[in-house]
Structure formats: structure tokens, C-alpha cells
Motif scaffolding. Sequence first.
Motif, mmCIF file in Angstrom:
data_model
loop_
_atom_site.group_PDB
_atom_site.id
_atom_site.type_symbol
_atom_site.label_atom_id
_atom_site.label_comp_id
_atom_site.label_asym_id
_atom_site.label_seq_id
_atom_site.Cartn_x
_atom_site.Cartn_y
_atom_site.Cartn_z
ATOM 1 N N VAL A 19 0.815 -1.212 0.000
ATOM 2 C CA VAL A 19 0.000 0.000 0.000
ATOM 3 C C VAL A 19 0.851 1.265 0.000
ATOM 4 O O VAL A 19 0.625 2.183 -0.800
ATOM 5 C CB VAL A 19 -0.942 -0.002 1.225
ATOM 6 N N ALA A 20 1.847 1.340 0.896
ATOM 7 C CA ALA A 20 2.669 2.543 0.991
ATOM 8 C C ALA A 20 3.381 2.817 -0.330
ATOM 9 O O ALA A 20 3.397 3.954 -0.828
ATOM 10 C CB ALA A 20 3.683 2.405 2.126
ATOM 11 N N ALA A 21 3.963 1.770 -0.923
ATOM 12 C CA ALA A 21 4.660 1.931 -2.203
ATOM 13 C C ALA A 21 3.679 2.338 -3.305
ATOM 14 O O ALA A 21 3.991 3.195 -4.146
ATOM 15 C CB ALA A 21 5.375 0.642 -2.579
ATOM 16 N N ILE A 279 2.195 1.571 9.527
ATOM 17 C CA ILE A 279 1.240 2.687 9.557
ATOM 18 C C ILE A 279 1.902 3.987 9.101
ATOM 19 O O ILE A 279 1.351 4.737 8.285
ATOM 20 C CB ILE A 279 0.655 2.849 10.975
ATOM 21 N N MET A 280 3.097 4.253 9.604
ATOM 22 C CA MET A 280 3.773 5.510 9.257
ATOM 23 C C MET A 280 4.183 5.539 7.793
ATOM 24 O O MET A 280 4.151 6.599 7.159
ATOM 25 C CB MET A 280 4.982 5.720 10.163
ATOM 26 N N ALA A 281 4.582 4.396 7.242
ATOM 27 C CA ALA A 281 4.926 4.360 5.819
ATOM 28 C C ALA A 281 3.712 4.723 4.964
ATOM 29 O O ALA A 281 3.814 5.490 3.991
ATOM 30 C CB ALA A 281 5.452 2.972 5.444
ATOM 31 N N ILE A 282 2.550 4.192 5.342
ATOM 32 C CA ILE A 282 1.323 4.520 4.614
ATOM 33 C C ILE A 282 0.996 5.998 4.755
ATOM 34 O O ILE A 282 0.648 6.676 3.775
ATOM 35 C CB ILE A 282 0.152 3.653 5.128
ATOM 36 N N LEU A 283 1.122 6.533 5.967
ATOM 37 C CA LEU A 283 0.804 7.945 6.197
ATOM 38 C C LEU A 283 1.727 8.872 5.414
ATOM 39 O O LEU A 283 1.275 9.848 4.804
ATOM 40 C CB LEU A 283 0.893 8.263 7.693
#
Length: 429
Positions: A19-21, A279-283
Motif C-alpha cells: 500500500v505505501a509503495a 502505519i507511518m509508511a502509509i501515512l
Amino acid sequence: MLIVTLLILIGLLALAIPVAAGLGILGLSLSGIYSKLPLSLAMGEIAWGTSNNFLLVAIPFFVLLGEILLRSGMAERMYNALVLWVPWLPGGLMHSNIASCAMFAATSGSSVATAATIGTVALGEVEKRGYSERLFLGTIAAGGTLGILIPPSINMIVYGVLTETSIPKLYLAGFIPGVVLAALFSLTVLVICLIRPEMGGKPTSTSWAQRIAALPDLIPPLVIFLAVIGSIYAGWATATESAALGVIASIGIAAAYRRLTLRTLLNAFEGTMRTTAMIMAILLAAYFLNFVITSIGLTGQVNRFITSLGLSKVQLLIVVVLFYFVLGMFMETLSMMVATVPIIAPVMIAAGYDPIWFGIMIIILMELAMITPPVGINLYVVQGLRKKGRIDDVIIGTSPFVITMLLMLVALSLWPQIALWLPQMAATT
């Protein structure tokens, strides 16, 4: 522009990119196609500004709190105590599943942690007591979603940060809807078991002496809830500081029960770092994407498009609910929130909806997404704990609770005071 954005997003989801990528690639792609300036140069500043937000420090604290509760055995003792109080109801332990999820939700802030914890201690009772396995699994998956509605809630923190809405007011607004939804889940089980008694398992009996003897096991989650929520409304702590107080309380209780070992702490720290990093990577990726879509004018385009449709307030709400219902079938909830709320929330607020009320609606829609296939995360959590059979059983078991959540959305739409009464009372005192 919106069509291109959706096509790229669908393509990234189809490739199963993390998701983050995926959000980061989408932001870079839109920047390359529509921006005259290299917006990627702002990534460092956005990452620093986002990760430096004091409110977000609450996230690792709440994750750590849930990890300690799980690994110290407090959740198991709480469940076993609640089991003694509901055997007389049709559905028996399925009401315990929901009540345990509600109590654990009041300390953990995470739906996945709630479903995983209660599922771990509850699943051994299915065959032993002759319950309908599908409905039993459904109570765990659906009950687990209460983790992001009953305060404290990680998703409420994210919504508050994205929309600059008061976190304490969101916590107050989520309390009554959370309790009401938990009661509706139990009512759903009750109705099903009255119609189909064979699904309710074998009745068990217990004495008042056993119930009273088990009450002390319900005290730890209540102490932690009061430490977290009570400190906020007493004016002693901010949302972030209250999360730290919750961690201190959980460590103290684990030590009092002689379950605080070095291995327990190390495992809790490891789990916290893994979850917080995700969570932080997604944010961070989502904040960059939001910066890009604002810079290229996509937000303005969406607002103008929706305004040009001439929808009434009710029609607009129906469209938004349908949008999130469909999107929730294919996206993870946190990434869905950070990718869409900065676009949708201003439109709803401009239409006259209260941002706190809309925040609760969004949270319930996120709950709904957690139990709707094919990407409902709680479905996979419960199936993973079960370690047998097909996920279809979990999906069928949660279907009555999908209807219950939709009814809750209708109730909130007709009576907004369900969510707004407590925040308004707090504002006048």
C-alpha cells in the motif's frame, strides 16, 4: 484527471504492490503527468513535517498498549470472566465475544488487534459447546471492528490529523455509537438464535459465586480505559500523553499479575515497531499523494464535479456511503482513509455536515470495509486463527453484521445526536 488517477490506482492494486509503495508511485506518476514542477522534491519536507506531528506519537503508544494486553494474558482473563455472565442468553458465548471485543477496543485502539486477541482465546469453544461455527466466527470478526470506533482509536487520530478535527471530541463522539453498535451486534445474535436455536450452542450454567469471584479480572481493562480517556477529559493529558499513561498502566498491571517478563516486553516492542512502521509508511506516502493531488488541482476538480451534479445533502451522503462501501471491498482501511478523506471531507463539510459527525460515519464505513470481501482484513485475521476450512465460512458468518452496520449508518443519519450529544455536552460544561 480523476479517471487517470483511478486507472493507475486500480493497476497498482491489481499488481498487489504494498500500500505505501502504491500510494507513493501514484503520487510520482500524477506529478510526472500533470505537474510542470518536480513535486518529488518536496518529499523530504513532507516526510519530516508529517512524522514530526506530536499527535501521531500516540499511534505507537496505543499499538504497544494492545501488545502488552495480549502478551500479558489480561485479555484472556477478561474473556473468561465475561463468559460467566452471559450463558443464560440465547447465543451464550457469542455475546461474550462481542462484549470482550468492546472492552478490549476501549484499550487497544485497533480492530485487527481486537479480533486477533479475542479470537485467540475464544475459538477453542466453538466445537466444545456446539455453536454454529459460521456465526461464532462472524461475532469475532464483526466485534473486532469495534476497535476503531470505541475510543481510543488509531483511525480517529488519523482522521483528526487529516481534517484538523479535535481528537478528544472525536473520542467522545465515538463512545455512544460504539456501545450502541455493540448492543446491536448482540441483538443480531439474539434474534438469529431465537429463530434458529440450534445455532446458539449448548446452554451452560454458572453460580453467582463464580461470577462475583471473576469480577476482579474485569478491573484491569477498566483501569486502563480510565487512565486513557479519563486523563483527557479531566484536563490532565493530551491524546498523546494519555496513550503513554495507558502504556504505564498496562505495564503496572502486567507486573502486578507477575506476567511482566523481559521476553514479554521484547516481543511487545518488536510487534509495536513492525505495526508502527507499516502505519507511518502509509501515512507518509499518503501525505505526499495528497500534496500532489492538491498541487495539480485534482481536489478542486472533484469538488467542482460534485457541486455541478446538484445533489441534495441526503443524495450526497448516499453517494459517499456507496463510494466507501464499494472502495472498502478492495482497499485496506487506513490507506483508504488517508487517500480519500482529504478530498471527500471538505466536500461534506461544505455541504453542511458536522466534521465530528462525519468522522464517526467514516469510522463505521471503515469498520464495514474490514468485514466485506475480498479485502476485508478481519476476515483473514479470523480465518488465519482458525487454521482450517475456507474463508467463505467467515464471510457468511459476518453477513448479518454487515446489515447491522448499515442500519447503524441509517440511524446516525436520522439522529446525528447519537454521535454529537456527548461532544456538545462537554463543550457546555
